[in-house]
Motif scaffolding. Structure first.
Motif, short mmCIF file in Angstrom:
data_model
loop_
_atom_site.label_atom_id
_atom_site.label_comp_id
_atom_site.label_asym_id
_atom_site.label_seq_id
_atom_site.Cartn_x
_atom_site.Cartn_y
_atom_site.Cartn_z
N TRP A 1 15.31 -19.73 8.40
CA TRP A 1 15.89 -20.56 7.35
C TRP A 1 16.52 -21.74 8.06
O TRP A 1 17.38 -21.56 8.92
CB TRP A 1 16.96 -19.77 6.57
N LEU B 1 16.06 -28.27 2.94
CA LEU B 1 16.21 -26.90 3.46
C LEU B 1 14.95 -26.13 3.13
O LEU B 1 14.34 -26.34 2.08
CB LEU B 1 17.42 -26.22 2.81
N TYR C 1 20.08 -12.89 15.94
CA TYR C 1 20.24 -13.48 14.60
C TYR C 1 20.66 -12.43 13.58
O TYR C 1 21.40 -12.73 12.64
CB TYR C 1 18.95 -14.17 14.16
N GLU D 1 15.79 -35.16 4.43
CA GLU D 1 16.15 -33.84 4.95
C GLU D 1 16.04 -32.84 3.80
O GLU D 1 16.43 -33.15 2.67
CB GLU D 1 17.58 -33.84 5.48
N ASN E 1 17.07 -26.43 8.23
CA ASN E 1 16.88 -27.78 7.71
C ASN E 1 15.76 -28.47 8.48
O ASN E 1 15.59 -28.23 9.68
CB ASN E 1 18.19 -28.58 7.82
N ILE F 1 23.50 -31.15 -1.59
CA ILE F 1 23.26 -30.08 -2.55
C ILE F 1 24.63 -29.53 -2.94
O ILE F 1 25.33 -28.93 -2.12
CB ILE F 1 22.38 -28.97 -1.97
N ALA G 1 27.91 -25.20 -0.30
CA ALA G 1 27.13 -26.39 -0.60
C ALA G 1 26.40 -26.79 0.67
O ALA G 1 26.53 -26.11 1.70
CB ALA G 1 28.05 -27.51 -1.06
N TYR G 2 25.61 -27.85 0.58
CA TYR G 2 24.95 -28.34 1.79
C TYR G 2 25.00 -29.86 1.85
O TYR G 2 24.52 -30.54 0.94
CB TYR G 2 23.50 -27.86 1.88
N MET H 1 13.42 -32.42 8.72
CA MET H 1 13.54 -33.83 8.38
C MET H 1 12.19 -34.54 8.44
O MET H 1 11.47 -34.42 9.44
CB MET H 1 14.51 -34.47 9.36
#
Lengths: 475, 475
Positions: free
Chosen positions: A140, A160, B47, A158, A142, A42, B69-70, A144
């Protein structure tokens, strides 16, 4: 003129929508393909949209009493087998870590495809008494899921997302939470993404693996297909029994909690592209646009033009407008194309004659209209225009969609409807066989129940209809 | 009195610092152990600190021209072998995905331990011309390093961090970036975390695998040990050659870019705990404290007390103070202990007599002092007090640290110094053998070069010293 160059580079939106999509996501630098099959990078322009989405959603989650946390990526494979439907749904898609630190692991570990199981495991430790409830946590993260066919944002190995996981003392409260978060998603989709959505319950076939009931949010893309843009699941006691989430209630009895989960993902960026985009490229709603206004100097070499543009930029930024001044060497025409492709809601053109006349030209990306505005008022005018665009984009998307919702009484009607790029409402008896037949013969799936609507007969078997269902081809 | 209960639950900070740390992180619900060995669940209270850290750092990264970015989590194993030092450093710690979607993968995939290789791969695609430079990208992500010995926040198999990866046309620019981000970290550590840090270059032994030079930021914990709290690496052309990041320069020549990387992680939460904590638990600097002020009603059942507390809460929130009103059924003493343990910077006590006198009692967590304040001024007073606490915490941490920096001329001096819980400055000839000897005999490692300081002789071999090095035992 450079315009033709760009337009030629993007495939025809009417003739080849999938290629148009690929062209737009790559050429606008939203995303690139990662080296591992099915993964995406991204890029900053795409990630800035995601950051705006996160900011808007996160404040809504917090306003409704949720806190963020972070749970581990790796989940013991054995956890998935604890809930029978869940393992069936997710095991085939899981990526598995078998080695770490130079050794083979005693138990293989799943890279989370979703986190109900590990939340369940921790909740069983944290929740002892009714006083510990409700637990309202979001993360929040990632995730898969190994998919055969992938497309940037829409389906990648993968992605987000955010996943909310809550535990409650009663069924009533958990159902209320499920519906509340669905409503939060709907309000967000409409008022922030400017995408009208249809929310409703999903059939047994389409529900989340392990849920009692799944509620989905469906958005119509410009090709008439549906994109599932968010889901909220009522999990009943399925996971609390599998993971032993028990609490001592006020009445002295040990009870299993009721849980929910709900999520939206980077898919929403795909929804934005396909719900609003046109032949020139992206059309971004102001609330999530990384750049809300771009200033293009005309005859920039003439004295005072760039200085005036800088002045205007400072005023816009002071008014809270995310602004870029494009003072590169490219021609104005080239810049127009570039920023139109990138979907920037408002373009401001300022040249020597404008300065003389005390004016600026504003261009609306959504309607392609130009309006004049006094240079002294430009910050106020642009701020107002951004609000107008935000509202108008939702209105026109809703109009487009509503014109493409049709009714069908039989299979032929469903087929014609979806082939014409529509959402099709039809009666359904409730049996899996009829649902499967529709998919086999029309490539459409049941999206959600059309809440509050009733039909006489099932469009397939002709028996009494239990529900009116929205059928559509879907991403 | 409940106070004793709490104090007894936390191990003695003087006698057993490691157990004190474990007690504090678990009892304050910052963190819990995940089901997979070495993993942690960052709970909402922990967190929320991370979110505050992110917000502060992210705005600094953006102000210095970086975009987020990711990049994908999974990296082909073969990428690691492209940079010889890099693979040596990271291969032993990597977790490997070998199966996905029900099949064995053709090539095993690393769960990223750090992302230089995959950024390098994409940068080689994106960078063609000097016009494309610099590229200044950061990502917030999870990473995984399989460690034998783990402790929450300090060393876990998975952790959260940010990693900046930049590419530049010249060595000069890349070195400037490396030092700029080190300075950003230092300013952040001191002004936000209230932790004084010593920044400097690392020895070859301690540098990042693949870097030309690593600069570290070292913070002293209350036991006198050092915690590496952030690093900034100048990577030279090592990765640009390994991944073929080439650009056409202004002079028409193809050149390899110069790259940097820099990162801080959830370790910083560990630093906060161990730099500021005391026998009662956490002491959080106001800028990152999830709760900045807690209101405890005294004799809450008396008429008007809770109402007045609610009024004060509204005023504080309006003044931008993150406030909790603890109106639970617990005793005031219990609440004092609870919120002191949680490190809330300011406690506000309001009882019937205070209301009558138009006063409130403010308690400072950092100094344990109480001050009176007019009820009408409470929002302003608390806001001011939070600023004072922020500054005072840095000052007293700096004073504590500075008192514990000593000089040594020989091995015995280094050993005595670190056994006394100090940072020890000593001369070093620059050879690996002497560095290894110090570690073997004192369990201290070279942390960073004491910039600007010179020593005559190496504390080990007595030869001419090249550097003055700060030695310390470290986390």
């Amino acid at each position: 003129m450079g315009k033709e160059n760009f337009v030629e580079q993007i495939a025809d939106i009417e003739k080849d929508f999938p290629q148009w999509y690929t062209d737009v996501v790559l050429k606008t630098k939203l995303v690139d393909y990662g080296p591992v099959k099915g993964t995406m990078v991204i890029r900053p322009y795409g990630y800035a949209i995601w950051e705006n989405i996160q900011k808007e959603l996160d404040s809504r989650f917090k306003a409704t009493g949720h806190e963020n946390a972070y749970f581990p990526l790796l989940i013991p494979m054995s956890y998935f087998t604890k809930e029978a439907e869940h393992v069936e749904g997710f095991a085939p898609e899981v990526a598995v870590v078998t080695h770490a630190g130079g050794e083979e692991l005693a138990e293989p570990l799943a890279v989370r495809p979703t986190s109900e199981t590990i939340f369940g495991n921790m909740y069983s430790k944290w929740i002892q008494s009714y006083r510990d409830l409700p637990v309202l946590i979001n993360q929040w993260a990632n995730v898969m899921r190994w998919e055969k066919t992938t497309r940037p944002f829409l389906r990648t190995s993968e992605f987000l997302w955010q996943e909310g996981h809550t535990a409650h003392a009663t069924e009533e409260e958990a159902v209320e939470e499920t519906m509340k978060m669905l409503a939060v998603y709907k309000e967000f989709a409409e008022n922030v993404l400017a995408i009208p959505v249809i929310c409703g319950r999903k059939t047994e076939k389409e529900k989340f693996a392990g849920a009692v009931a799944t509620y989905g949010m469906e958005a119509m893309m410009k090709d008439g297909k549906s994109l599932q843009s968010g889901t909220s699941h009522y999990l009943g006691q399925n996971f609390s029994k599998a993971f032993d989430i028990k609490f001592l209630d006020k009445d002295g009895a040990q009870k299993h909690a009721y849980t929910t989960s709900w999520g939206v993902s980077t898919r929403l960026i795909g929804a934005l592209i396909m719900a609003h985009g046109d032949q020139r490229g992206l059309v971004l709603p102001p609330k999530v646009a990384p750049v809300q206004a771009v200033i293009v100097p005309i005859a920039a070499k003439k004295g005072g033009v760039v200085e005036k543009c800088q002045e205007v930029k400072a005023l816009l930024e002071k008014a809270g407008v995310r602004t870029v001044l494009d003072d590169t060497d490219n021609s104005p025409g080239w810049k127009f194309n570039e920023w139109e492709m990138k979907g920037v809601p408002v373009r401001i053109e300022i040249g020597p004659r404008d300065i003389e006349a005390g004016k600026a030209l504003l261009f609306r990306r959504d309607t392609l209209e130009k309006v004049e505005c006094g240079l002294a008022d430009v910050a106020k005018e642009v701020a107002n225009l951004l609000q107008t665009i935000q509202v108008d984009m939702l209105d026109s998307a809703r109009k487009r969609r509503d014109e493409r919702i049709v009714y069908a009484k039989d299979m032929d009607g469903i087929l014609k409807g979806v082939e014409g790029g529509n959402f099709v409402k039809a009666g359904w008896c409730g049996c899996r066989e009829c649902e499967d037949k529709i998919k086999a013969q029309t490539a459409a799936t049941s999206r959600v129940f059309a809440e509050g609507e009733t039909s006489d007969k099932c469009a397939v078997c002709g028996k009494k209809a239990k529900h009116t269902v929205i059928f559509a081809r879907a991403y």
